[in-house]
Motif scaffolding. Sequence first.
Motif, PDB file in Angstrom:
ATOM      1  N   HIS A 150       0.815  -1.211   0.000  1.00  0.00           N
ATOM      2  CA  HIS A 150       0.000   0.000   0.000  1.00  0.00           C
ATOM      3  C   HIS A 150       0.854   1.271   0.000  1.00  0.00           C
ATOM      4  O   HIS A 150       0.320   2.372   0.093  1.00  0.00           O
ATOM      5  N   GLY A 151       2.176   1.115  -0.082  1.00  0.00           N
ATOM      6  CA  GLY A 151       3.060   2.266  -0.202  1.00  0.00           C
ATOM      7  C   GLY A 151       3.323   3.007   1.089  1.00  0.00           C
ATOM      8  O   GLY A 151       3.744   4.154   1.073  1.00  0.00           O
ATOM      9  N   GLY A 193       8.462  -3.982  -3.352  1.00  0.00           N
ATOM     10  CA  GLY A 193       8.902  -4.481  -4.655  1.00  0.00           C
ATOM     11  C   GLY A 193       7.730  -4.852  -5.536  1.00  0.00           C
ATOM     12  O   GLY A 193       7.705  -4.533  -6.731  1.00  0.00           O
ATOM     13  N   ASP A 194       6.741  -5.514  -4.943  1.00  0.00           N
ATOM     14  CA  ASP A 194       5.548  -5.883  -5.712  1.00  0.00           C
ATOM     15  C   ASP A 194       4.747  -4.639  -6.112  1.00  0.00           C
ATOM     16  O   ASP A 194       4.174  -4.585  -7.198  1.00  0.00           O
ATOM     17  N   ASN A 195       4.722  -3.637  -5.242  1.00  0.00           N
ATOM     18  CA  ASN A 195       4.049  -2.382  -5.563  1.00  0.00           C
ATOM     19  C   ASN A 195       4.725  -1.726  -6.758  1.00  0.00           C
ATOM     20  O   ASN A 195       4.063  -1.276  -7.690  1.00  0.00           O
ATOM     21  N   TRP A 196       6.035  -1.675  -6.751  1.00  0.00           N
ATOM     22  CA  TRP A 196       6.777  -1.077  -7.856  1.00  0.00           C
ATOM     23  C   TRP A 196       6.613  -1.876  -9.144  1.00  0.00           C
ATOM     24  O   TRP A 196       6.667  -1.324 -10.234  1.00  0.00           O
ATOM     25  N   ASP A 197       6.416  -3.196  -9.009  1.00  0.00           N
ATOM     26  CA  ASP A 197       6.216  -4.040 -10.185  1.00  0.00           C
ATOM     27  C   ASP A 197       4.773  -3.985 -10.691  1.00  0.00           C
ATOM     28  O   ASP A 197       4.441  -4.629 -11.684  1.00  0.00           O
ATOM     29  N   GLY A 198       3.919  -3.272  -9.979  1.00  0.00           N
ATOM     30  CA  GLY A 198       2.534  -3.117 -10.417  1.00  0.00           C
ATOM     31  C   GLY A 198       1.595  -4.200  -9.930  1.00  0.00           C
ATOM     32  O   GLY A 198       0.501  -4.335 -10.450  1.00  0.00           O
ATOM     33  N   ILE A 249      -3.466  -9.507  -4.415  1.00  0.00           N
ATOM     34  CA  ILE A 249      -4.166 -10.475  -3.566  1.00  0.00           C
ATOM     35  C   ILE A 249      -3.687 -11.886  -3.882  1.00  0.00           C
ATOM     36  O   ILE A 249      -3.432 -12.682  -2.981  1.00  0.00           O
ATOM     37  N   HIS A 250      -3.511 -12.184  -5.167  1.00  0.00           N
ATOM     38  CA  HIS A 250      -3.026 -13.512  -5.549  1.00  0.00           C
ATOM     39  C   HIS A 250      -1.610 -13.729  -5.030  1.00  0.00           C
ATOM     40  O   HIS A 250      -1.268 -14.806  -4.580  1.00  0.00           O
ATOM     41  N   ARG A 251      -0.785 -12.701  -5.093  1.00  0.00           N
ATOM     42  CA  ARG A 251       0.599 -12.794  -4.595  1.00  0.00           C
ATOM     43  C   ARG A 251       0.598 -13.029  -3.091  1.00  0.00           C
ATOM     44  O   ARG A 251       1.351 -13.840  -2.589  1.00  0.00           O
TER      45      ARG A 251
END
Length: 71
Positions: free
Chosen positions: A22-23, A49-54, A61-63
């Motif tokens: 959520h940053g 990292g996942d946020n930056w990867d979009g 949610i899947h991640r």
Amino acid sequence: MRRLKRDPLERAFLRGYQNGIHGKSRELCPFTHPSTRQAWINGWREGRGDNWDGLTGTAGIHRLNQLRAVS
């Protein structure tokens, strides 16, 4: 039947991940115990990292579900 509690380090990791995706700032870590704090920060790094990867919204949610399955 009694419900087993999850590992506190796993819970800290997942909470950190959610903050990261959520940053939110790393400074918001609520833990003071070194190992729990480190688990939270590791989760936060994964989430950022996942946020930056979009990977936000449905992909995030899947991640998160994949992370829970691995733990």
